[in-house]
Write an enzyme that holds these catalytic residues in place. Structure first.
Site, PDB file in Angstrom:
ATOM      1  N   TYR A 178       0.840  -1.203   0.000  1.00  0.00           N
ATOM      2  CA  TYR A 178       0.000   0.000   0.000  1.00  0.00           C
ATOM      3  C   TYR A 178       0.872   1.248   0.000  1.00  0.00           C
ATOM      4  O   TYR A 178       1.797   1.360   0.814  1.00  0.00           O
ATOM      5  CB  TYR A 178      -0.894  -0.014   1.249  1.00  0.00           C
ATOM      6  CG  TYR A 178      -1.960   1.059   1.275  1.00  0.00           C
ATOM      7  CD1 TYR A 178      -3.193   0.847   0.673  1.00  0.00           C
ATOM      8  CD2 TYR A 178      -1.730   2.290   1.904  1.00  0.00           C
ATOM      9  CE1 TYR A 178      -4.183   1.822   0.694  1.00  0.00           C
ATOM     10  CE2 TYR A 178      -2.712   3.271   1.937  1.00  0.00           C
ATOM     11  CZ  TYR A 178      -3.928   3.033   1.330  1.00  0.00           C
ATOM     12  OH  TYR A 178      -4.909   3.997   1.355  1.00  0.00           O
ATOM     13  N   PHE A 246      -5.955   9.174  -2.805  1.00  0.00           N
ATOM     14  CA  PHE A 246      -4.754   8.693  -3.505  1.00  0.00           C
ATOM     15  C   PHE A 246      -4.362   7.364  -2.882  1.00  0.00           C
ATOM     16  O   PHE A 246      -4.118   7.296  -1.676  1.00  0.00           O
ATOM     17  CB  PHE A 246      -3.583   9.679  -3.363  1.00  0.00           C
ATOM     18  CG  PHE A 246      -2.282   9.147  -3.936  1.00  0.00           C
ATOM     19  CD1 PHE A 246      -1.818   9.586  -5.162  1.00  0.00           C
ATOM     20  CD2 PHE A 246      -1.533   8.176  -3.249  1.00  0.00           C
ATOM     21  CE1 PHE A 246      -0.629   9.080  -5.700  1.00  0.00           C
ATOM     22  CE2 PHE A 246      -0.352   7.660  -3.782  1.00  0.00           C
ATOM     23  CZ  PHE A 246       0.096   8.122  -5.008  1.00  0.00           C
ATOM     24  N   GLU A 247      -4.307   6.337  -3.700  1.00  0.00           N
ATOM     25  CA  GLU A 247      -3.778   5.060  -3.237  1.00  0.00           C
ATOM     26  C   GLU A 247      -3.091   4.401  -4.415  1.00  0.00           C
ATOM     27  O   GLU A 247      -3.644   4.404  -5.526  1.00  0.00           O
ATOM     28  CB  GLU A 247      -4.907   4.104  -2.791  1.00  0.00           C
ATOM     29  CG  GLU A 247      -5.730   4.570  -1.616  1.00  0.00           C
ATOM     30  CD  GLU A 247      -6.839   3.586  -1.230  1.00  0.00           C
ATOM     31  OE1 GLU A 247      -7.559   3.105  -2.134  1.00  0.00           O
ATOM     32  OE2 GLU A 247      -6.983   3.313  -0.036  1.00  0.00           O
ATOM     33  N   ILE A 248      -1.898   3.893  -4.207  1.00  0.00           N
ATOM     34  CA  ILE A 248      -1.307   2.969  -5.171  1.00  0.00           C
ATOM     35  C   ILE A 248      -1.128   1.696  -4.366  1.00  0.00           C
ATOM     36  O   ILE A 248      -0.348   1.668  -3.405  1.00  0.00           O
ATOM     37  CB  ILE A 248       0.036   3.479  -5.732  1.00  0.00           C
ATOM     38  CG1 ILE A 248      -0.194   4.755  -6.547  1.00  0.00           C
ATOM     39  CG2 ILE A 248       0.699   2.388  -6.597  1.00  0.00           C
ATOM     40  CD1 ILE A 248       1.061   5.356  -7.159  1.00  0.00           C
TER      41      ILE A 248
END
Ligand code: GDP
Ligand code: MN
Length: 360
Positions: A178, A246-248
């Site tokens: 994450y 925002f998440e990658i």
């Protein structure tokens, strides 16, 4: 039945449209946006940023999701903006509905209470569906089955710096699960019982606590080693969470048994509707408890804005290289509501995460 394979039938087939566009990025990854038709302009703004700063070099596919069918204009214009293939998903009804088991009167009362208290989105039922979807259903959509990674993009965000490497490859190669940029405190009124339910869940499934977890980030002064040894979570939630616009991140985290069970348990308690549980604290509590902390990555080199918070990279290199155009003094880490300093104190500071003395 394995819930990750469960009821993911689309009410309408997803559509792949547009001129042939070829994926160059090597990861099984997509740029993902849940969005309403009326947000087209803001969606295009975000796409423009992500394309210019990153995706024009990688051509990763975009996936759009909506509880309603996308309009022709939405499809034409976003397809035009994308440098990779685009897929449009209409979310099945059962992923955007109130579970039958819940008490409708109690839901109305809960919404009315938060509305009169002036809590943001307190009286909104669509916001509740959105938070529940982003907690428990986005990763179950058929269209995402072929991917391991997603980058969540919201309408009206800004990226301040070129991203010249593939962050998905970075995540995979470094064993991360994450990635985040901003963190902050949640409004307590939206989650009065979430922590108690989380503790109850952990007492039912103590095996899901990870060694060297991030309990210390969400419970001030927590003894992480003791919690792991005794398989027990104590103390008060300090309301810290990763800001999930925002998440990658890895889709496989959500597909895992611990997360699925956690979501199902929370969903059965009704708090997405009786209260107004956000997907951000739900993701964050699961991540903090179920993952070793070294699997969580702070992207200190990604300049990002989602109103009202921004983070400009703090290191010299990001600026000397000309990659970034942002004011280094705009750094949410310095805000009283930021949970960044707590994270850095426990895990070390990423690339120039703190404001250099010369700029303070
Ligand atoms: P905020 O960031 O918490 O202020 O909430 P947003 O309004 O930005 O919503 C979060 C994300 O969910 C955004 O990507 C929105 O476009 C999307 N979203 C919110 N509500 C709905 C909805 O009712 N339908 C759809 N399709 N998307 C929604
Ligand atoms: Mn938003």
């Amino acid at each position: 039945q394995d819930p990750s394979k469960g009821s993911t039938v689309l009410t309408e087939p997803s559509t792949l449209v547009g001129q042939p566009k070829v994926t160059i990025g090597k990861e099984k990854a997509t740029l993902l946006m849940l969005v309403r038709n009326r947000e087209l302009h803001k969606a295009l703004g975000s796409m423009r940023m992500v394309e210019d700063r990153f995706n024009r070099k990688f051509h990763y596919p975009w996936t759009f999701m909506n509880d309603k069918p996308f309009t022709d204009d939405f499809i034409r214009f976003t397809t035009g903006m994308a440098s990779g293939p685009v897929e449009y998903v209409v979310i099945p009804k059962e992923h955007w509905s109130v579970p039958d088991s819940l008490n409708k009167t109690k839901i109305q009362q809960g919404m009315e209470k938060l509305r009169t208290e002036g809590v943001i989105y307190g009286g909104s039922s669509s916001y509740r569906h959105m938070c529940r979807f982003n907690s428990g259903f986005f990763y179950r959509q058929e269209a995402l089955k072929k991917y391991d990674w997603y980058w969540r993009v919201e309408p009206d965000i800004e990226l301040y710096c070129d991203i010249n490497y593939d962050p998905f490859t970075f995540m995979r190669e470094s064993g991360k699960v994450y990635g985040w940029v901003l963190s902050m405190f949640e409004f307590e009124a939206t989650i009065p019982t979430l922590w108690q339910h989380t503790k109850d869940f952990i007492s039912k499934f103590p095996q899901f606590i990870a060694e060297d977890n991030s309990l210390g980030w969400i419970v001030d002064g927590a003894n992480v080693t003791k919690a792991f040894a005794e398989k027990k979570v104590e103390g008060n939630y300090n309301l810290c969470h990763f800001w999930s616009n925002f998440e990658i991140a890895s889709l496989n985290f959500y597909r895992s048994e611990p997360y699925q069970k956690y979501f199902d348990y929370l969903d059965s308690q009704g708090g997405f509707f009786y209260e107004r549980w956000g997907d951000a604290p739900v993701h964050s509590l699961a991540l903090a408890l179920m993952l070793p902390r070294n699997k969580i990555h702070h992207f200190a080199d990604i300049g990002y804005n989602h109103a009202p918070a921004s983070r400009c990279p703090q290191d010299d290199a990001s600026h000397v290289s000309g990659r970034c155009y942002c004011d280094r003094s705009r750094n949410y880490d310095n805000d009283n509501y930021s949970c960044g300093p707590r994270w850095f104190a426990l895990n070390g500071v990423g690339i120039g995460a703190l404001l250099p003395a010369s700029l303070q």
